[in-house]
Design a protein around this motif. Sequence first.
Motif, PDB file in Angstrom:
ATOM      1  N   ASN A 218       0.788  -1.230   0.000  1.00  0.00           N
ATOM      2  CA  ASN A 218       0.000   0.000   0.000  1.00  0.00           C
ATOM      3  C   ASN A 218       0.824   1.287   0.000  1.00  0.00           C
ATOM      4  O   ASN A 218       0.253   2.378  -0.046  1.00  0.00           O
ATOM      5  CB  ASN A 218      -0.933   0.017   1.223  1.00  0.00           C
ATOM      6  CG  ASN A 218      -1.876  -1.167   1.246  1.00  0.00           C
ATOM      7  OD1 ASN A 218      -2.705  -1.337   0.364  1.00  0.00           O
ATOM      8  ND2 ASN A 218      -1.748  -2.006   2.264  1.00  0.00           N
TER       9      ASN A 218
ATOM     10  N   LEU B  25       2.384   2.557   2.471  1.00  0.00           N
ATOM     11  CA  LEU B  25       2.059   3.256   3.710  1.00  0.00           C
ATOM     12  C   LEU B  25       3.178   3.054   4.722  1.00  0.00           C
ATOM     13  O   LEU B  25       3.412   1.930   5.171  1.00  0.00           O
ATOM     14  CB  LEU B  25       0.736   2.721   4.273  1.00  0.00           C
ATOM     15  CG  LEU B  25       0.241   3.307   5.589  1.00  0.00           C
ATOM     16  CD1 LEU B  25      -0.095   4.786   5.423  1.00  0.00           C
ATOM     17  CD2 LEU B  25      -0.987   2.530   6.073  1.00  0.00           C
TER      18      LEU B  25
ATOM     19  N   ASP C   8      -3.022   6.219  13.538  1.00  0.00           N
ATOM     20  CA  ASP C   8      -2.808   6.706  12.175  1.00  0.00           C
ATOM     21  C   ASP C   8      -3.125   8.196  12.112  1.00  0.00           C
ATOM     22  O   ASP C   8      -3.775   8.743  13.005  1.00  0.00           O
ATOM     23  CB  ASP C   8      -3.667   5.934  11.168  1.00  0.00           C
ATOM     24  CG  ASP C   8      -5.156   6.204  11.311  1.00  0.00           C
ATOM     25  OD1 ASP C   8      -5.599   7.328  11.028  1.00  0.00           O
ATOM     26  OD2 ASP C   8      -5.901   5.282  11.717  1.00  0.00           O
TER      27      ASP C   8
ATOM     28  N   SER D 222      -5.698   0.839   5.799  1.00  0.00           N
ATOM     29  CA  SER D 222      -5.447   0.828   4.358  1.00  0.00           C
ATOM     30  C   SER D 222      -6.715   1.116   3.562  1.00  0.00           C
ATOM     31  O   SER D 222      -6.682   1.795   2.534  1.00  0.00           O
ATOM     32  CB  SER D 222      -4.870  -0.530   3.936  1.00  0.00           C
ATOM     33  OG  SER D 222      -3.660  -0.799   4.614  1.00  0.00           O
ATOM     34  N   LYS D 223      -7.846   0.616   4.047  1.00  0.00           N
ATOM     35  CA  LYS D 223      -9.097   0.763   3.306  1.00  0.00           C
ATOM     36  C   LYS D 223      -9.785   2.104   3.534  1.00  0.00           C
ATOM     37  O   LYS D 223     -10.363   2.687   2.623  1.00  0.00           O
ATOM     38  CB  LYS D 223     -10.065  -0.361   3.700  1.00  0.00           C
ATOM     39  CG  LYS D 223      -9.704  -1.728   3.153  1.00  0.00           C
ATOM     40  CD  LYS D 223     -10.770  -2.745   3.552  1.00  0.00           C
ATOM     41  CE  LYS D 223     -10.487  -4.113   2.962  1.00  0.00           C
ATOM     42  NZ  LYS D 223     -11.526  -5.097   3.367  1.00  0.00           N
ATOM     43  N   HIS D 224      -9.764   2.589   4.775  1.00  0.00           N
ATOM     44  CA  HIS D 224     -10.665   3.679   5.139  1.00  0.00           C
ATOM     45  C   HIS D 224      -9.985   4.974   5.590  1.00  0.00           C
ATOM     46  O   HIS D 224     -10.581   6.039   5.472  1.00  0.00           O
ATOM     47  CB  HIS D 224     -11.598   3.230   6.284  1.00  0.00           C
ATOM     48  CG  HIS D 224     -12.331   1.953   6.005  1.00  0.00           C
ATOM     49  ND1 HIS D 224     -13.265   1.821   5.010  1.00  0.00           N
ATOM     50  CD2 HIS D 224     -12.275   0.737   6.617  1.00  0.00           C
ATOM     51  CE1 HIS D 224     -13.762   0.594   5.006  1.00  0.00           C
ATOM     52  NE2 HIS D 224     -13.173  -0.090   5.960  1.00  0.00           N
ATOM     53  N   ALA D 225      -8.770   4.892   6.137  1.00  0.00           N
ATOM     54  CA  ALA D 225      -8.244   6.031   6.879  1.00  0.00           C
ATOM     55  C   ALA D 225      -7.661   7.143   6.009  1.00  0.00           C
ATOM     56  O   ALA D 225      -7.572   8.284   6.449  1.00  0.00           O
ATOM     57  CB  ALA D 225      -7.176   5.562   7.876  1.00  0.00           C
ATOM     58  N   GLU D 226      -7.219   6.813   4.782  1.00  0.00           N
ATOM     59  CA  GLU D 226      -6.516   7.784   3.940  1.00  0.00           C
ATOM     60  C   GLU D 226      -5.326   8.376   4.698  1.00  0.00           C
ATOM     61  O   GLU D 226      -5.065   9.578   4.657  1.00  0.00           O
ATOM     62  CB  GLU D 226      -7.470   8.897   3.485  1.00  0.00           C
ATOM     63  CG  GLU D 226      -8.660   8.397   2.679  1.00  0.00           C
ATOM     64  CD  GLU D 226      -9.599   9.510   2.266  1.00  0.00           C
ATOM     65  OE1 GLU D 226      -9.129  10.663   2.163  1.00  0.00           O
ATOM     66  OE2 GLU D 226     -10.793   9.242   2.074  1.00  0.00           O
ATOM     67  N   ALA D 227      -4.595   7.516   5.379  1.00  0.00           N
ATOM     68  CA  ALA D 227      -3.492   7.960   6.231  1.00  0.00           C
ATOM     69  C   ALA D 227      -2.191   8.012   5.439  1.00  0.00           C
ATOM     70  O   ALA D 227      -2.019   7.352   4.416  1.00  0.00           O
ATOM     71  CB  ALA D 227      -3.335   7.014   7.420  1.00  0.00           C
ATOM     72  N   SER D 228      -1.247   8.823   5.951  1.00  0.00           N
ATOM     73  CA  SER D 228       0.086   8.891   5.359  1.00  0.00           C
ATOM     74  C   SER D 228       1.123   8.182   6.219  1.00  0.00           C
ATOM     75  O   SER D 228       2.264   7.985   5.793  1.00  0.00           O
ATOM     76  CB  SER D 228       0.509  10.351   5.159  1.00  0.00           C
ATOM     77  OG  SER D 228       0.530  11.041   6.399  1.00  0.00           O
TER      78      SER D 228
ATOM     79  N   GLY E  74      -4.872   9.639   9.658  1.00  0.00           N
ATOM     80  CA  GLY E  74      -5.846   9.724   8.581  1.00  0.00           C
ATOM     81  C   GLY E  74      -7.001  10.668   8.865  1.00  0.00           C
ATOM     82  O   GLY E  74      -6.923  11.561   9.712  1.00  0.00           O
ATOM     83  N   VAL E  75      -8.106  10.418   8.163  1.00  0.00           N
ATOM     84  CA  VAL E  75      -9.244  11.341   8.207  1.00  0.00           C
ATOM     85  C   VAL E  75      -9.995  11.290   9.524  1.00  0.00           C
ATOM     86  O   VAL E  75     -10.703  12.238   9.883  1.00  0.00           O
ATOM     87  CB  VAL E  75     -10.214  11.054   7.044  1.00  0.00           C
ATOM     88  CG1 VAL E  75      -9.533  11.328   5.722  1.00  0.00           C
ATOM     89  CG2 VAL E  75     -10.729   9.607   7.102  1.00  0.00           C
TER      90      VAL E  75
END
Length: 340
Positions: free
Chosen positions: A191, A193, A250, A225-231, A252-253
Amino acid sequence: MSEATWREQFGRTLEEHLSRGEEAGLLSAYELGREALGSGLGVLDVAGFVHGALLDACASAPGDSLRAVKAAENFLLECLSPFEMAYRGVREANTALRGLNDLLEDQTRRISHELHDQAGQLLASVYLALDELGRELSPDAAARLERVKGLLDSIEEQLRRLSHELRPTILDDLGLGPALEFLAEGVSARNGLPITVEGMPEERLPARVETVLYRIVQEALNNVSKHAEASSVKLRVRAEERAIRCSIRDDGVGFDVPTVMGRGGAEGIGLIGIRERLAPLRGTLDINSTPGGGTELVVTIPRESCPQATGAKAGRAAEAQSLIPTGKRASAGEAGGMVR
């Protein structure tokens, strides 16, 4: 129902018990206990209401206090009977759930080994057939065949990684720290990530605890990986005096926890499965998240719920160690680094 209403109902039921006799009064006490359990009252709440009702009964008939106290004992036990039955039901459910988790792990281990061994044998046969075919081809065709072998090499690597993520021998042989390093590296490779693994405990944890934490981290990384939109993601496991704690954070969002939980979002983000794994160990899951502020899952397993740890299994250590790329091999006690 308000506290005053509950107090009044317990007082009235105890009074009926004292006046009507054992059988009818105890049945009413049991039904009242069921109602209290269904309404969310706890054992201490019920004990407090019975105590208050007994004080009122003794105050209204001082000369009959001794009989009231003796009768109140059975009354209290009947009030608490539904709580005892519920506790036994939960304990039996946890035992069954623990057995189911163990069965699933055994099946996963079997599938992992079959995937690794059978697929490996089939690929070896394909390599031999291609080598034999390559000797009969022109140089141009042989070059194209080499590219096919390169694709097969990639397939073999992915199958090997999938096999070890299903049930990593590295978890059995080297412990949770190296297993999480290996898992994080695989997720990062797929991913893109960055995942930091840090603070792994120096001690080997009980096998069941290591398995539960590994599966929880696996599910959490899948969710990120699926939902967070993390860096980036940070994993940390701490062995404290009274508990084992694992956090997955994470950037993410994020999400509004009460809103998502209220509309049944726990199933969609895998939290039900995580809590089911924790239940037999009396573990807890805390979720800290805000929209735009990332998410942190904190898993806590009390030490008293952990079975006695056993030594690491021998026999496959060399194979497990070889799965970790050079520069990332570490003992279970070494802190992890950034996995990219």
